[in-house]
Scaffold this motif. Structure first.
Motif, PDB file in Angstrom:
ATOM      1  N   UNK A 152     -10.085  -3.284 -16.058  1.00 45.57           N
ATOM      2  CA  UNK A 152     -11.495  -3.169 -16.392  1.00 45.57           C
ATOM      3  C   UNK A 152     -12.403  -3.828 -15.386  1.00 45.57           C
ATOM      4  N   UNK A 153     -11.828  -4.693 -14.533  1.00 37.63           N
ATOM      5  CA  UNK A 153     -12.624  -5.413 -13.546  1.00 37.63           C
ATOM      6  C   UNK A 153     -12.719  -4.660 -12.231  1.00 37.63           C
ATOM      7  N   UNK A 154     -11.926  -3.614 -12.062  1.00 39.74           N
ATOM      8  CA  UNK A 154     -11.834  -2.939 -10.772  1.00 39.74           C
ATOM      9  C   UNK A 154     -13.150  -2.276 -10.386  1.00 39.74           C
ATOM     10  N   UNK A 155     -13.698  -2.704  -9.258  1.00 35.05           N
ATOM     11  CA  UNK A 155     -14.870  -2.021  -8.722  1.00 35.05           C
ATOM     12  C   UNK A 155     -14.930  -2.149  -7.206  1.00 35.05           C
ATOM     13  N   UNK A 156     -13.815  -2.484  -6.589  1.00 37.72           N
ATOM     14  CA  UNK A 156     -13.781  -2.614  -5.139  1.00 37.72           C
ATOM     15  C   UNK A 156     -13.629  -1.255  -4.479  1.00 37.72           C
ATOM     16  N   UNK A 157     -14.187  -1.121  -3.303  1.00 35.45           N
ATOM     17  CA  UNK A 157     -14.118   0.135  -2.565  1.00 35.45           C
ATOM     18  C   UNK A 157     -13.135   0.001  -1.419  1.00 35.45           C
ATOM     19  N   UNK A 158     -12.042   0.745  -1.492  1.00 34.00           N
ATOM     20  CA  UNK A 158     -11.077   0.735  -0.411  1.00 34.00           C
ATOM     21  C   UNK A 158     -11.527   1.640   0.721  1.00 34.00           C
ATOM     22  N   UNK A 159     -10.942   1.440   1.882  1.00 28.29           N
ATOM     23  CA  UNK A 159     -11.260   2.244   3.060  1.00 28.29           C
ATOM     24  C   UNK A 159      -9.950   2.723   3.656  1.00 28.29           C
ATOM     25  N   UNK A 160      -9.881   4.001   4.010  1.00 29.03           N
ATOM     26  CA  UNK A 160      -8.671   4.522   4.620  1.00 29.03           C
ATOM     27  C   UNK A 160      -7.717   5.092   3.589  1.00 29.03           C
ATOM     28  N   UNK A 161      -6.471   5.291   4.013  1.00 29.44           N
ATOM     29  CA  UNK A 161      -5.467   5.897   3.145  1.00 29.44           C
ATOM     30  C   UNK A 161      -5.068   4.949   2.021  1.00 29.44           C
ATOM     31  N   UNK A 162      -4.680   5.534   0.894  1.00 23.95           N
ATOM     32  CA  UNK A 162      -4.161   4.719  -0.203  1.00 23.95           C
ATOM     33  C   UNK A 162      -2.748   4.258   0.143  1.00 23.95           C
ATOM     34  N   UNK A 163      -2.320   3.181  -0.503  1.00 21.29           N
ATOM     35  CA  UNK A 163      -0.991   2.637  -0.223  1.00 21.29           C
ATOM     36  C   UNK A 163       0.107   3.573  -0.717  1.00 21.29           C
ATOM     37  N   UNK A 164       1.220   3.574   0.000  1.00 16.40           N
ATOM     38  CA  UNK A 164       2.400   4.291  -0.477  1.00 16.40           C
ATOM     39  C   UNK A 164       2.878   3.660  -1.785  1.00 16.40           C
ATOM     40  N   UNK A 165       3.601   4.430  -2.574  1.00 16.29           N
ATOM     41  CA  UNK A 165       4.100   3.915  -3.851  1.00 16.29           C
ATOM     42  C   UNK A 165       4.960   2.672  -3.647  1.00 16.29           C
ATOM     43  N   UNK A 166       5.793   2.704  -2.596  1.00 11.41           N
ATOM     44  CA  UNK A 166       6.671   1.562  -2.334  1.00 11.41           C
ATOM     45  C   UNK A 166       5.859   0.320  -1.957  1.00 11.41           C
ATOM     46  N   UNK A 167       4.800   0.540  -1.164  1.00  8.07           N
ATOM     47  CA  UNK A 167       3.939  -0.578  -0.767  1.00  8.07           C
ATOM     48  C   UNK A 167       3.240  -1.167  -1.981  1.00  8.07           C
ATOM     49  N   UNK A 168       2.709  -0.292  -2.804  1.00 11.17           N
ATOM     50  CA  UNK A 168       1.998  -0.761  -3.997  1.00 11.17           C
ATOM     51  C   UNK A 168       2.937  -1.531  -4.920  1.00 11.17           C
ATOM     52  N   UNK A 169       4.147  -1.025  -5.107  1.00 13.99           N
ATOM     53  CA  UNK A 169       5.115  -1.714  -5.965  1.00 13.99           C
ATOM     54  C   UNK A 169       5.453  -3.095  -5.405  1.00 13.99           C
ATOM     55  N   UNK A 170       5.521  -3.184  -4.072  1.00 12.12           N
ATOM     56  CA  UNK A 170       5.877  -4.460  -3.440  1.00 12.12           C
ATOM     57  C   UNK A 170       4.789  -5.503  -3.643  1.00 12.12           C
ATOM     58  N   UNK A 171       3.504  -5.116  -3.417  1.00 12.09           N
ATOM     59  CA  UNK A 171       2.467  -6.144  -3.579  1.00 12.09           C
ATOM     60  C   UNK A 171       2.204  -6.466  -5.046  1.00 12.09           C
ATOM     61  N   UNK A 172       2.416  -5.509  -5.925  1.00 11.51           N
ATOM     62  CA  UNK A 172       2.283  -5.811  -7.355  1.00 11.51           C
ATOM     63  C   UNK A 172       3.302  -6.865  -7.765  1.00 11.51           C
ATOM     64  N   UNK A 173       4.555  -6.682  -7.334  1.00  9.60           N
ATOM     65  CA  UNK A 173       5.596  -7.643  -7.696  1.00  9.60           C
ATOM     66  C   UNK A 173       5.319  -9.015  -7.089  1.00  9.60           C
ATOM     67  N   UNK A 174       4.855  -9.023  -5.835  1.00  9.41           N
ATOM     68  CA  UNK A 174       4.577 -10.300  -5.172  1.00  9.41           C
ATOM     69  C   UNK A 174       3.452 -11.043  -5.887  1.00  9.41           C
ATOM     70  N   UNK A 175       2.400 -10.339  -6.227  1.00 10.56           N
ATOM     71  CA  UNK A 175       1.268 -10.976  -6.904  1.00 10.56           C
ATOM     72  C   UNK A 175       1.677 -11.489  -8.278  1.00 10.56           C
ATOM     73  N   UNK A 176       2.444 -10.702  -9.001  1.00 13.58           N
ATOM     74  CA  UNK A 176       2.897 -11.149 -10.322  1.00 13.58           C
ATOM     75  C   UNK A 176       3.776 -12.389 -10.214  1.00 13.58           C
ATOM     76  N   UNK A 177       4.630 -12.428  -9.199  1.00 12.92           N
ATOM     77  CA  UNK A 177       5.489 -13.598  -8.997  1.00 12.92           C
ATOM     78  C   UNK A 177       4.657 -14.843  -8.691  1.00 12.92           C
ATOM     79  N   UNK A 178       3.623 -14.676  -7.881  1.00  7.91           N
ATOM     80  CA  UNK A 178       2.768 -15.809  -7.509  1.00  7.91           C
ATOM     81  C   UNK A 178       2.097 -16.394  -8.747  1.00  7.91           C
TER      82      UNK A 178
END
Length: 377
Positions: A152-178
């Motif tokens: 519900x907080x998402x309102x950032x504007x990305x630039x360029x291509x969206x992340x690959x599924x593998x990339x997105x899964x990797x940073x999601x896991x890293x952030x959750x671990x942190x």
């Protein structure tokens, strides 16, 4: 509330003081311990190397810790016995931690001031950069919100291509671990207010600066950098990587009141460090500086200390002492905090134009003795 396991920074001392480690090295009675002391010593050496590589790192489970510390790349081909695993896990600190809150959105004023920016996300557990991106607005925080279900907080504007599924899964896991380990992500803006340029040389130079800024974040000893580009580098306030918190402080701050005349402004980049005590700040502020005789002759000269364009302290200089050889002298002041001026100035924003300058001088000293013009010396 979650329990986490942290590898102490002084892990070698902790290990050698632990009875279980001494028992492992001196006898083979532990479960799976090799009878040959040379084999046990090889195990211990491999584990110590692995622990050193992961000093300060926090794990959210014994299984995760074991996978990295005893079965990770640093171990190589050595097989770590259950006896040593158990002895080591007993000395790794286990403590309960609460999850840090997710960051709040940037104010519209700050978001507009940042413009288009390049950012990096850093893991505070080992100071590693795990993601680099570009965006506008709250894009720098949007990965945290996405990973932790704050959609519900998402309102950032990305630039360029969206992340690959593998990339997105990797940073999601890293952030959750942190966050699960009781930490929060470090959000660093590598460059902001980016304008599209058509000068190839300028673009190449800017790209180089961004890479240098990113590598600067990995330096363990900033005073003795590994990256030789950083040797002797002056503190550039406008073109270096800064945390979102620092930039928010800059762009949220109110402009400083009219500067006192006569008076002096001194740029002390280290004054922005977190946790700095009043005595440490004063020691940094004293100089030496290129203070001219006219400034030194002003009784109780007001001295405004700033870093990252934010005023950090205000002193009254009551006396001066020379530093250096004749002809190349600089001057260190002795003084005291001016509570009245601090109440007016600390936390406000001061920019070069307020002192009649296009940029702050590299030596950091600006004296203003009349309203006519500033003086660098």
């Amino acid at each position: 509330m979650a329990t986490v396991w942290t590898v102490p920074e002084d892990i070698t001392r902790v290990l050698l003081a632990a009875p279980g480690i001494r028992d492992f090295l001196t006898n083979d009675e532990g479960r799976g311990a090799a009878s040959d002391p040379k084999v046990r010593l090889a195990e211990f050496t491999a584990v110590v190397n692995s622990l050193h590589m992961n000093a300060g790192r926090t794990f959210t489970s014994v299984r995760d810790a074991a996978g990295v510390l005893f079965d990770g790349p640093a171990i190589g081909s050595v097989v770590v016995s259950d006896a040593l695993r158990l002895a080591v896990m007993r000395v790794i600190t286990a403590e309960p931690r609460e999850r840090k809150p997710v960051p709040n959105p940037l104010s519209p004023r700050v978001a507009e001031s940042l413009g288009l920016y390049v950012y990096a996300l850093r893991d505070p557990r080992d100071q590693s950069i795990f993601y680099v991106g570009v965006g506008r607005g709250n894009k720098i925080y949007s990965l945290d919100w996405d990973a932790l279900g704050e959609a519900g907080t998402l309102d950032g504007e990305g630039v360029g291509d969206t992340d690959r599924d593998e990339t997105r899964a990797a940073w999601i896991q890293r952030i959750r671990d942190i966050y699960a380990a009781g930490y929060s992500v470090d959000h660093i803006v590598l460059r902001h207010r980016i304008d599209v340029a058509h000068d190839a040389d300028a673009e190449a130079k800017e790209f180089t600066h961004v890479v240098i800024d990113a590598l600067r974040l990995l330096e363990h000893h900033p005073d003795h950098p590994v990256l030789t580009n950083l040797a002797g580098e002056p503190g550039d306030l406008e073109n270096r990587a800064m945390s979102v918190m620092e930039l928010t402080a800059q762009y949220s701050a109110q402009p400083a009141p009219d500067l006192p005349v006569p008076g002096a402004l001194i740029r002390v980049p280290a004054a922005a460090r977190r946790g700095l005590t009043a005595d440490e700040l004063y020691a940094l502020a004293r100089g030496p500086w290129r203070a001219g005789s006219a400034a030194r002759n002003v009784a109780d000269l007001p001295v405004i200390v700033f870093a990252d364009n934010i005023v950090r302290a205000v002193y009254r200089a009551s006396s001066w002492e020379s530093v250096g050889a004749a002809g190349e002298q600089e001057w260190r002041f002795t003084g005291a905090v001016d509570p009245e001026l601090e109440a007016r100035f600390v936390g406000t924003r001061v920019t070069p134009d307020r002192a009649g300058l296009k940029a702050w001088p590299a030596h950091g000293w600006v004296q203003r003795l009349t309203l006519a013009r500033p003086h660098g010396r």
